[in-house]
Design an enzyme around this catalytic site. Structure first.
Site, short mmCIF file in Angstrom:
data_model
loop_
_atom_site.label_atom_id
_atom_site.label_comp_id
_atom_site.label_asym_id
_atom_site.label_seq_id
_atom_site.Cartn_x
_atom_site.Cartn_y
_atom_site.Cartn_z
CB CYS D 9 -0.89 0.02 1.25
SG CYS D 9 -1.93 -1.43 1.39
N GLY D 36 -1.05 0.86 -4.97
CA GLY D 36 -2.39 0.41 -4.56
C GLY D 36 -3.45 1.08 -5.40
CG ASN D 113 2.89 -0.48 3.12
OD1 ASN D 113 2.43 -1.58 2.87
ND2 ASN D 113 3.98 -0.02 2.51
N GLY D 114 1.68 -2.67 5.70
CA GLY D 114 2.42 -3.76 6.33
C GLY D 114 1.52 -4.90 6.69
CE1 TYR D 253 6.76 -6.41 -10.31
CE2 TYR D 253 5.67 -6.39 -8.19
CZ TYR D 253 5.61 -6.53 -9.56
OH TYR D 253 4.43 -6.79 -10.16
#
Lengths: 421, 421, 421, 421
Positions: D9, D36, D113-114, D253
């Site tokens: 995210c 996201g 985020n996680g 990535y």
């Protein structure tokens, strides 16, 4: 009222090679929109195959000119599905198409109004024979059974076999590439009428769909009857000895007033119910007020019979109906208040006869009585045109368990003595 | 009916620092949804600025919980806009926000129901002074004039100056960071009512919005009056000597039956109109039938006065109303047929009094009379509760030119002799 | 770049009675999505009639499984339309269907990529003969002329007559109930390729659509050629002596790199342009940087030829492309900044060769050069792979008037000396 | 690649009372859209309360001018959520707002985020104390714990207590009415950078968001650090001794090439990986071809180091990315074919080095190798810039179990010998 009719869907079928069958189905589904607003679909048969289009939404949202033009054929069936929480997905939309791989001419489509009561037994039985019956709806179950049976015997034989195995309420239309079948369970629980126009035949949940497309009401499909319509005309089979046990809610709630049930207009029946109510339980009153919209005809009948003047003293917000498509949390809280507003000038100081078609849980009725009192009614006499609802329904009407039904637990007199909230 | 009311919008305002003003406005706009379905908007004032949210669609489609929570403040105005072809864009949605660059506390928002008749003169005048008045709506024009005038004098003085320059019909709400103004043109053509609840005041196109939010009807905003609501309470100014010339369509068509106009419930007035009709033009009849829904109260009044029984013998498809959001070509062709279906059992062999609130062009009325005859009516007597519509309207109701108005060209007797189609 | 290509639409056609022609068209239109994102449509022919479905939106938004299944037939044509302001309505979507009333087998559908230059003359001419040609698009005009001509002579004769009257750029597909026609104007301005698979033939704006559906590139449709595909196979007619004047923007901008133009892959041509640029205008540099995405192949070619390393030092936000569907005002202000971000580590202190495919107005180019300087580039050398654009285009590319084209007003040296903003 | 990053995210925060914080957040979320695309939201703090708006969709679909104008305050946080099947509902959208009933100034909002690894233990533990922790997401769990702890101690103490109880990967932003907190887990698994502009501070998942809003990269938030930004400026706390164990997928990535990780641009790192690959595993080749888009920088680096020319010989359909929003069944079947098309002219007869950033399951890689061979490649040498992925990930990247990871089961040599499909 306030019931939740899981299976008050609409079905419609037409066999008329010279007419635009998808357009006829479209107009008829529109006339039957009141029986289901969640999804709509039309299947059309050509000699070679059956095509089907369905989407979530109202008839007018689902179809457009382009789509109707693609749905060409000599016969069609259509379906409007009722909205209920939980299962509101396109997967449950109808008609359901069963395509025969490799031989499309043996495809068929089903449109179904009703509720089976032995689906879990059917699934268990199938499992015993090593067949997985992954049916998420009654309609799919019927289709799977039929698909299997048709592999072994002619279509009508297969159909009669399947009908012999299923139990419950069903008004069922089946479209094959050459025929349209209209079937009604042995108790005729859900309505199904047959009509005709010069170039062909129509069947519909309610005859109110017929005038719009220029068709005449012929008769009811009978309990336990299969009607087949094809190029040869109409033929009929009896798969069971039936008797009339039509759902009483059709008479006083679901059906359009201009539909014909067993030869009589529903409006007239409702007027009669109101008259009977006045004969049974007349009371001196200044005004007769319906709970809109379901109580209107009975109130008119009551007023006429009793001599007290009819007044529409509860004003309904016409846009409330839309909310159930996407209910906002805050509206539930305001409840009845958002929906109905009383006319103080009309009500204040008056003896009011309040007429509704039924009481299910009683909570809305209490709110309305309270509302009339707050608006200054001197007396409020509640009259209900249907009999007390004492038992839950297993054939598709979701008004809950014994606990929830007020008339299952209290006598009419006890209900009368319930305190206003 | 069949008129197209360009300016039957809804306005609502509330000043109540201790309450959730956006939610109150939301519920009230929902109660006034019948006056406009094209777009909806709410503007809210804080001490420092004004924020506004509006979108195309019904009240329940435009707003959700998240948006209402962002609209916090001590006062709010809201607007529902009516749908008409051609100008159906978000640009025309209201309220219209005029932000003061660099000094947001001098921003204001307008919500307007009405139609000015001198906008082109105002634009021309402005152009003479080298000012380009690029206003695409009346509301924007009023706002631009006000913005300009406010630069030179106090707000109320500026407002009075602007009101002195505009002509036409207007029920106007203006929200500044500290006050809510409710203004009505000197002829009081469009409705505007004032109400109160313990923590503040509300104004609305129709008082039917008040009960839902727990407010009481106080009075009409008067012709030529400015009502100001602020932290001090309510104060009033007269900017013109006015007289009552309210649009008659409000009485018999636009307003909800539960709204109060000049102290009286609209339903009661409509009942009276029906009674008067029976007194003026009684005829021996078997049933009294309304054209739904606009003819219902007058038919009830007529029936009561005449003694003939009231029957809802024309069944309306409740879903037709939705079509005008996205009209399908094919439906127009079917016209009245898609919308109304007669009850044959009720009508056949009967002498029918058909009651409607008005005749504009006469084409729909002809179709309905024909429909009753086809259903077997022995006699059809058409009774209309409003006076003949002989003149076009320049104040916002779009029922066309002299040519189109049947009563502008024919006497009542001549209309009666028009052949059925 | 920054040009607005009014007529960079995609057309596709297939004749293959044994295959699922609508699905093949769907996949091919998806492969050609880059030529038009506004609307998409497919028309399918059966022996008896032609049906067509089209909607606003991307290929994947317009079609779904249900719709593809309704589009059955032996041949199909499809179209993607480019988005431009002003005319973005479903009415302008293609294919356009011309239905023959009473004899549907004489219906036909058109899909067109191009721009006629004599439509007003054609309309005027038609008016002289008392025929109203109410065509809102070039495609409709061609269809109306063809419909008229076909009433008097065989289809191919009628078609040749119409082609003799229209002037401009057109790659045109026409679907009748028995044939698929692919036509290219005498200058072959827009691309059109012919391909085949075992069961039939395909035509497409670009051959990049062929591999996805398993077809092989055969050849270009020639300037002034009519290709007819029917049950007999492929036949060809010349309606004009043509010559190759293909739009140069196809070579360096519109076409996918994997499309074949006149026998050669577009990517290779673009690499060659970059090499040629390095030969003509080599400069000592540390890195070669493309303007993404249009400058990439030329930059790769330049880097390879010049020996300086290629680096993608301008990072493009892949989601920007979507904004043009619904542009937000605020984004225009941020302009290039929202779209491209320079890599400081790669650029700082370097001598940069910046490669793009073209300069139209020059404003974006200036912004990018400035951006590179701010990121610390020591030198910036701008290299452009197409020739200077000195003239407006009347065949469908909307890059404006002489005034707007920088190369129409300034020499290359003068452009070079333009100050950075 | 082909991994499914459940927790890639984007979070963004800004504290800048003099700036339009919601607009800054909007632009930054747009720059971070690649992390996201499922839902987007912004929460804004005023002195008195926190308001939040979030919806399903891309940043540009979720927000419009009206909504941004309602989101006024001195600080804001925003979030983009990644799309995964099953949990794609508005309920899972972020930020999550925890409103303090009766004291709105103690409300707070979280953007996260996680992926936590001990949520079931936390829930069980809470249950032991008779507290029901009905959290449907990690974010909600953190918020519930924090809400509880804050009732007993000051905010920072409560926060440190909660952070001591949770385990896993988290880059977490918390907005209170007076402060903005940016927190990173002790292994710093997800990225989080701090930036500044003249009027305040920003934090973001990636620094690529900074240039668009005119902010400068300052530094990473450190492992185990709490950064607090308020009216006093920036302060820092250590709640755990941390060490750098950032997710390697961020390096090759997830991150934009123009983001800075630990002081270095990601693009440069990827170029270096390509160079290293050429040093480790050079092979004689005619062209170096990336798998677009993830293999591009490594391929450029490999080409530069190896001296073989770089060519973009696999053409990607830019519109494929959109399909995962609403995947059509039929597309999955065509798989790689719909997405990539090889350039035959460039590939035929060549020795090709194919470069990608990673191999997960290996299925797509096999398809691409096959595609190159079919296009005529003489040799295909596959080079991968990341190390073999031998273990599943519990911190939020969903590339499955040991069974599915090709490198968990086979050596590099064994992978090389896998047959082409």
């Amino acid at each position: 009222m306030g019931i939740d009719a899981r299976e008050a869907c609409a079905v419609f079928g037409v066999f008329a090679p010279e007419r635009d069958v998808s357009r006829i189905t479209y107009y008829s589904l529109f006339a039957l929109q009141h029986r289901g607003q969640e999804s709509s679909g039309i299947a059309v048969a050509t000699d070679k195959h059956i095509i089907c289009y369905k989407e979530m939404g109202l008839v007018q949202q689902v179809f457009n000119e382009s789509i109707l033009r693609m749905l060409r054929g000599h016969a069609a069936i259509g379906h409007n599905r009722y909205s209920t929480t939980g299962s509101s997905t396109l997967k449950n939309a109808q008609p359901v198409l069963f395509e025969a791989q490799g031989n499309e001419a043996r495809s068929f489509a089903l449109a179904h109004n009703g509720n089976l009561v032995n689906t879990s037994e059917l699934a268990a039985e199938a499992a015993r024979f090593g067949v997985s019956m992954r049916a998420s709806t009654d309609t799919e179950m019927i289709g799977l059974l039929l698909q299997q049976a048709w592999q072994e015997k002619p279509f009508v034989d297969a159909l009669i076999e399947v009908l012999g195995r299923i139990s419950g309420a069903y008004s069922l239309l089946i479209l094959t590439t050459d025929s349209l079948y209209a079937i009604r369970d042995p108790l005729a629980i859900r309505p199904l009428a047959l009509g005709r126009f010069p170039e062909g035949y129509v069947v519909a949940s309610e005859s109110a769909a017929f005038p719009i497309v220029g068709a005449q009401y012929l008769r009811e499909v009978q309990p336990g009857e299969i009607v087949r319509i094809d190029a040869e005309g109409v033929s009929s089979f009896r798969f069971a000895s039936g008797e009339w046990r039509m759902c009483m809610f059709e008479y006083f709630y679901f059906c359009r007033p201009d539909s014909i049930l067993r030869g009589k207009e529903v409006y007239s029946m409702r007027i009669e119910m109101g008259r009977a109510l006045a004969q049974e339980a007349r009371v001196a009153a200044d005004i007769v007020v319906p709970v809109p919209d379901s109580g209107v005809p009975a109130a008119i009948g009551y007023a006429e019979e009793s001599g007290s003047p009819y007044h529409e003293a509860l004003i309904k917000n016409r846009y409330v109906g839309r909310t159930f498509i996407e209910p906002l949390q805050m509206q539930r809280e305001l409840g009845v208040r958002m929906k109905l507003n009383p006319l103080r000038e009309v009500i204040a100081g008056k003896r009011v006869v309040l007429v509704d078609d039924s009481i299910v849980r009683g909570s809305t009725s209490r709110q309305i009585v309270k509302m009339l009192r707050q608006a200054g009614a001197r007396e409020v006499h509640f009259r209900v045109s249907s009999p007390p609802i004492k038992y839950p329904c297993y054939y598709g009407i979701d008004f809950g368990t014994y606990d929830e039904l007020i008339a299952a637990n209290l006598s009419v007199e006890e209900i009368r003595q319930q305190p206003t909230p």
